[in-house]
Design a protein around this motif. Structure first.
Motif, PDB file in Angstrom:
ATOM      1  N   LYS A 123       0.845  -1.196   0.000  1.00  0.00           N
ATOM      2  CA  LYS A 123       0.000   0.000   0.000  1.00  0.00           C
ATOM      3  C   LYS A 123       0.878   1.244   0.000  1.00  0.00           C
ATOM      4  CE  LYS A 123      -3.850  -2.336   2.256  1.00  0.00           C
ATOM      5  NZ  LYS A 123      -3.188  -3.664   2.178  1.00  0.00           N
ATOM      6  N   ILE A 124       0.311   2.357  -0.466  1.00  0.00           N
ATOM      7  CA  ILE A 124       1.046   3.604  -0.583  1.00  0.00           C
ATOM      8  C   ILE A 124       0.545   4.555   0.496  1.00  0.00           C
ATOM      9  CG2 ILE A 124       1.676   5.494  -2.125  1.00  0.00           C
ATOM     10  CD1 ILE A 124       0.608   3.597  -4.412  1.00  0.00           C
ATOM     11  N   PHE A 125       1.450   4.952   1.367  1.00  0.00           N
ATOM     12  CA  PHE A 125       1.107   5.866   2.465  1.00  0.00           C
ATOM     13  C   PHE A 125       1.703   7.237   2.153  1.00  0.00           C
ATOM     14  CE2 PHE A 125       0.668   1.683   4.169  1.00  0.00           C
ATOM     15  CZ  PHE A 125      -0.368   1.759   5.101  1.00  0.00           C
ATOM     16  N   SER A 126       0.853   8.249   2.217  1.00  0.00           N
ATOM     17  CA  SER A 126       1.277   9.601   1.876  1.00  0.00           C
ATOM     18  C   SER A 126       0.725  10.580   2.901  1.00  0.00           C
ATOM     19  CB  SER A 126       0.763   9.998   0.485  1.00  0.00           C
ATOM     20  OG  SER A 126       1.110   9.037  -0.487  1.00  0.00           O
ATOM     21  N   SER A 127       1.448  11.661   3.063  1.00  0.00           N
ATOM     22  CA  SER A 127       0.894  12.773   3.841  1.00  0.00           C
ATOM     23  C   SER A 127       0.717  13.960   2.911  1.00  0.00           C
ATOM     24  CB  SER A 127       1.813  13.140   5.011  1.00  0.00           C
ATOM     25  OG  SER A 127       3.082  13.544   4.549  1.00  0.00           O
ATOM     26  N   ASP A 128      -0.263  14.768   3.217  1.00  0.00           N
ATOM     27  CA  ASP A 128      -0.531  15.980   2.465  1.00  0.00           C
ATOM     28  C   ASP A 128      -0.404  17.157   3.420  1.00  0.00           C
ATOM     29  OD1 ASP A 128      -2.436  18.242   1.552  1.00  0.00           O
ATOM     30  OD2 ASP A 128      -2.201  17.019  -0.246  1.00  0.00           O
ATOM     31  N   LEU A 129       0.323  18.176   3.008  1.00  0.00           N
ATOM     32  CA  LEU A 129       0.554  19.344   3.859  1.00  0.00           C
ATOM     33  C   LEU A 129      -0.747  19.922   4.389  1.00  0.00           C
ATOM     34  CD1 LEU A 129       2.903  21.400   4.701  1.00  0.00           C
ATOM     35  CD2 LEU A 129       2.071  22.779   2.798  1.00  0.00           C
ATOM     36  N   ASN A 130      -1.798  19.883   3.576  1.00  0.00           N
ATOM     37  CA  ASN A 130      -3.060  20.524   3.938  1.00  0.00           C
ATOM     38  C   ASN A 130      -4.107  19.592   4.523  1.00  0.00           C
ATOM     39  OD1 ASN A 130      -2.137  23.013   2.995  1.00  0.00           O
ATOM     40  ND2 ASN A 130      -2.881  22.639   0.928  1.00  0.00           N
ATOM     41  N   SER A 131      -3.952  18.274   4.319  1.00  0.00           N
ATOM     42  CA  SER A 131      -5.083  17.402   4.672  1.00  0.00           C
ATOM     43  C   SER A 131      -4.737  16.115   5.388  1.00  0.00           C
ATOM     44  CB  SER A 131      -5.877  17.062   3.395  1.00  0.00           C
ATOM     45  OG  SER A 131      -5.045  16.446   2.435  1.00  0.00           O
ATOM     46  N   GLY A 132      -3.457  15.905   5.757  1.00  0.00           N
ATOM     47  CA  GLY A 132      -3.132  14.755   6.584  1.00  0.00           C
ATOM     48  C   GLY A 132      -2.776  13.499   5.822  1.00  0.00           C
ATOM     49  N   LEU A 133      -3.227  12.346   6.339  1.00  0.00           N
ATOM     50  CA  LEU A 133      -2.786  11.030   5.877  1.00  0.00           C
ATOM     51  C   LEU A 133      -3.693  10.484   4.783  1.00  0.00           C
ATOM     52  CD1 LEU A 133      -0.879   8.557   6.357  1.00  0.00           C
ATOM     53  CD2 LEU A 133      -2.569   7.755   8.043  1.00  0.00           C
ATOM     54  N   TRP A 134      -3.046   9.922   3.741  1.00  0.00           N
ATOM     55  CA  TRP A 134      -3.756   9.275   2.647  1.00  0.00           C
ATOM     56  C   TRP A 134      -3.173   7.880   2.442  1.00  0.00           C
ATOM     57  CZ3 TRP A 134      -7.562  11.576  -0.579  1.00  0.00           C
ATOM     58  CH2 TRP A 134      -7.851  12.909  -0.265  1.00  0.00           C
ATOM     59  N   ILE A 135      -4.047   6.916   2.223  1.00  0.00           N
ATOM     60  CA  ILE A 135      -3.617   5.544   1.941  1.00  0.00           C
ATOM     61  C   ILE A 135      -4.245   5.122   0.618  1.00  0.00           C
ATOM     62  CG2 ILE A 135      -3.463   3.172   2.791  1.00  0.00           C
ATOM     63  CD1 ILE A 135      -4.028   4.296   5.603  1.00  0.00           C
TER      64      ILE A 135
END
Length: 634
Positions: A611-623
């Motif tokens: 799975k791909i885990f990402s953070s966004d400066l404006n909106s937090g954690l995305w998977i």
């Protein structure tokens, strides 16, 4: 109201409400290292000049020219510089054309000074200016002492015609140089090009071999490559023609091997097609503050966790992501910091490190976390002794129990022994000897450290590979690659390639608003690690790249306002990877839970258990998850 007070109020009104700004320059063209003075005047709605209007000067192209507070512009590289004057909320810009310095020294060489009659060969010229820098596009003229023996055209291609001796003279700027040739008789040469035909996709590289044969066997060829049609390119690579297409079509590639000798190949190119898609499977929304870097790992309790840093905030968030479709915050950790930029976990998953910037105590450094209970990490210790100025990024070498820390104060890489985290101590240090240096990131892979040094480019250090005398504690220099635009932010090695990303923020950006970043990925070939060569780029239009992660044949990219992107990096890489269609999937990291509505700022991407885990400066954690589409076999 007195006349004096009325005049003051009137002047104040004018100064705070300009409607027009005008810029003038004493000239519009200049050479590198020259200066030009700009002046500005601000006008009110009635067209009257506002006296003593405060102005802020900005260079929108700092890689080409800088500007000081007085409006004096210094040219640093060739190109077109854009300089902007800001008065209140009103702006005006002017363009300045900057020319290269002319050549003052030339060196000339040919691949063979004993060609056969009938062959063609290029004259290769290196031009230096008075500063000792290479002139990238020198204006040159060529002349043969005896064109009946060997002629030369205006682009520096020599045509050997008959047996004898001659010389080729090259002139440029105030310099000239000469190379001597001895032409041998034609023994009866024949010419060929392989493969004659090819069928490929956009982005696939075809290597063409030009051959010249005589009665005694193969003779070295010096082809000049050309291509029919637009949408593709062919480059010379030590005699091979390297072809790659951005657009589908049928292309004819020609190798000119002599004045009347050519050979050609036909290459049919089809579009790559859509190969995958990114599916959102989980979301850890954070909209009350900005998020920073993320690191995902399996804790000692067997569950998966994502630790997320913060920007302009002092809390690190702990997410249980064992169920990727339903991330759950289990804890948070408050630190004395204005920015928790980086989070890294030791390979033993028992020790964590977070970096601090902007501490009220002015003792930033690193904070070590005890991960015995990963859902609720506790502070084990801190290390600030030689890192008080703030740490932007770190890399953990678990095998040698070392941390490579990027220190904002010294702008050097500090090597910290963490065998005992409660008594960490510095054991080494490496930095560029340049007072203007700016250091941003470090990644260690297979005994080499790849250091992102902003305007000084990507620097490669031996930290245990042993090829250049380095050890994990004593980094040694291997090579450096820099480019005029600078802003080298991140570098990631994968196979023979180094993926180097720029980070370009607009002047005076507002972190709580829409940020139009720029910058792209430079792809460097490290076949010769001492001489990196840029062979390709990946640039998403109207967006800026941030962090990258490579695994298998895929490159995962946090591309700020362009979201998360996935790139096919299989095979050989050349040319414009975006235009070739090597981008196989993307997703915008945006929903209603954001600090800035309708504006994604994807930070990066880490692969964990598929799975791909990402953070966004404006909106937090995305998977997300990459769903590959079945390949159709025709």
């Amino acid at each position: 109201m007195s006349n004096a007070l009325a005049a003051f109020v009137l002047a104040f009104t004018f100064q705070t409400a300009p409607t027009q700004v005008e810029i003038t320059a004493d000239r519009a063209e200049m050479q590198v290292q020259e200066s030009v003075q700009l002046s500005m005047r601000a006008l009110d709605g009635a067209g009257r000049v506002i006296p003593d209007a405060g102005v802020r000067w900005i260079s929108s192209t700092p890689e080409i020219a800088s500007v000081d507070e007085t409006g004096r512009v210094l040219a640093t590289n060739p190109g077109t510089a854009k300089i902007t004057a800001v008065v209140g909320s009103v702006t005006a810009s002017t363009l300045l054309v900057i020319h290269e310095l002319p050549a003052t020294e030339l060196s000339v060489r040919v691949p063979s000074d004993r060609p056969y009659a009938g062959q063609a060969l290029p004259v290769r010229v290196t031009a230096l200016n008075r500063l000792g820098d290479i002139v990238e596009v020198p204006v040159l003229t060529y002349e043969s002492a005896d064109p009946s023996v060997a002629a030369v055209d205006g682009a520096g291609l020599v045509f050997a015609r008959s047996a004898g001796q001659t010389s080729i003279t090259v002139r440029g700027g105030t310099a000239s140089a000469r190379v001597d040739l001895t032409v041998r008789p034609d023994p009866g040469l024949t010419y060929a090009l392989t493969p004659l035909e090819s069928q490929v996709r956009t982005g696939d590289v075809v290597r063409l071999q030009a051959t010249v044969r005589g009665p005694e066997g193969e003779v070295r060829a010096f082809p000049e490559w050309s291509i029919g049609g637009v949408g593709a390119q062919v480059e010379d690579d030590y005699g091979e023609g390297v072809f790659v297409a951005e657009q589908p079509g049928t292309y004819r590639v020609t190798a000119r091997l002599g004045e009347s000798a050519v050979a050609s190949s036909v290459i049919r190119v089809e579009a790559r097609g859509v190969e995958a898609e990114l599916i959102q499977i989980g979301r850890g929304a954070v909209s009350e503050h900005h998020s920073g870097d993320v690191w995902v790992f399996e804790g000692v309790d067997g569950r998966d966790y994502a630790y997320v840093g913060t920007y302009m905030h002092d809390w690190m968030k702990v997410w249980d992501v064992t169920d990727a479709s339903n991330p759950v915050i289990t804890d948070s950790l408050q630190l004395d910091a204005r920015r928790i930029n980086d989070v890294k976990i030791h390979p033993n998953n028992r020790l964590g490190i977070v970096t601090r910037e902007g501490a009220a105590s002015r003792r930033n450094g690193m904070v070590f976390l005890d991960l015995a209970s990963p859902a609720h990490p506790t502070i084990l210790s801190e290390y600030t002794e030689t890192l008080t100025g703030g740490v932007h990024n770190v890399w953990i070498d678990g095998e040698n129990e070392l941390v490579y820390a990027v220190h904002n104060g010294t702008r050097a890489v500090h090597v910290i022994d963490i065998a005992n985290p409660e008594a960490a101590h510095e054991v080494g240090r490496w930095g560029i000897d340049n007072e203007q240096r700016s250091l941003h990131d470090v990644i260690v892979q297979d005994g080499y450290a790849y250091v992102s040094y902003w305007d000084d480019g990507a620097v490669i250090l031996d930290v245990g590979a042993g090829t250049h005398g380095g050890t994990p504690r004593t980094p040694t220099f291997v090579s450096q690659f820099k480019y005029p635009i600078g802003n080298t932010h991140v570098a990631w090695r994968h196979g023979k390639y180094l993926f180097v990303g720029d980070e370009i923020f607009p002047p005076g950006f507002n972190a709580d608003g829409r940020i139009d970043t720029r910058g792209y990925i430079h792809v460097l070939d490290l076949t010769d690690i001492e001489n990196p060569v840029e062979v390709a780029k990946y640039e998403v239009p109207e967006a800026g790249v941030h962090n990258v992660w490579a695994e298998g044949d895929r490159l995962y990219v946090g591309y700020y306002q362009a979201g998360i992107r996935v790139l096919d990096i299989s095979g050989e890489l050349r040319g414009d990877l975006y235009q070739q269609g090597r981008e196989i999937a993307s997703i915008l990291t945006i929903d209603e839970n954001s600090t800035t509505p309708n504006w994604p700022m994807a930070w990066g991407a880490q692969i964990h258990k598929g799975k791909i885990f990402s953070s966004d400066l404006n909106s937090g954690l995305w998977i997300t998850e990459l769903k590959e589409r079945p390949k159709v076999i025709s």
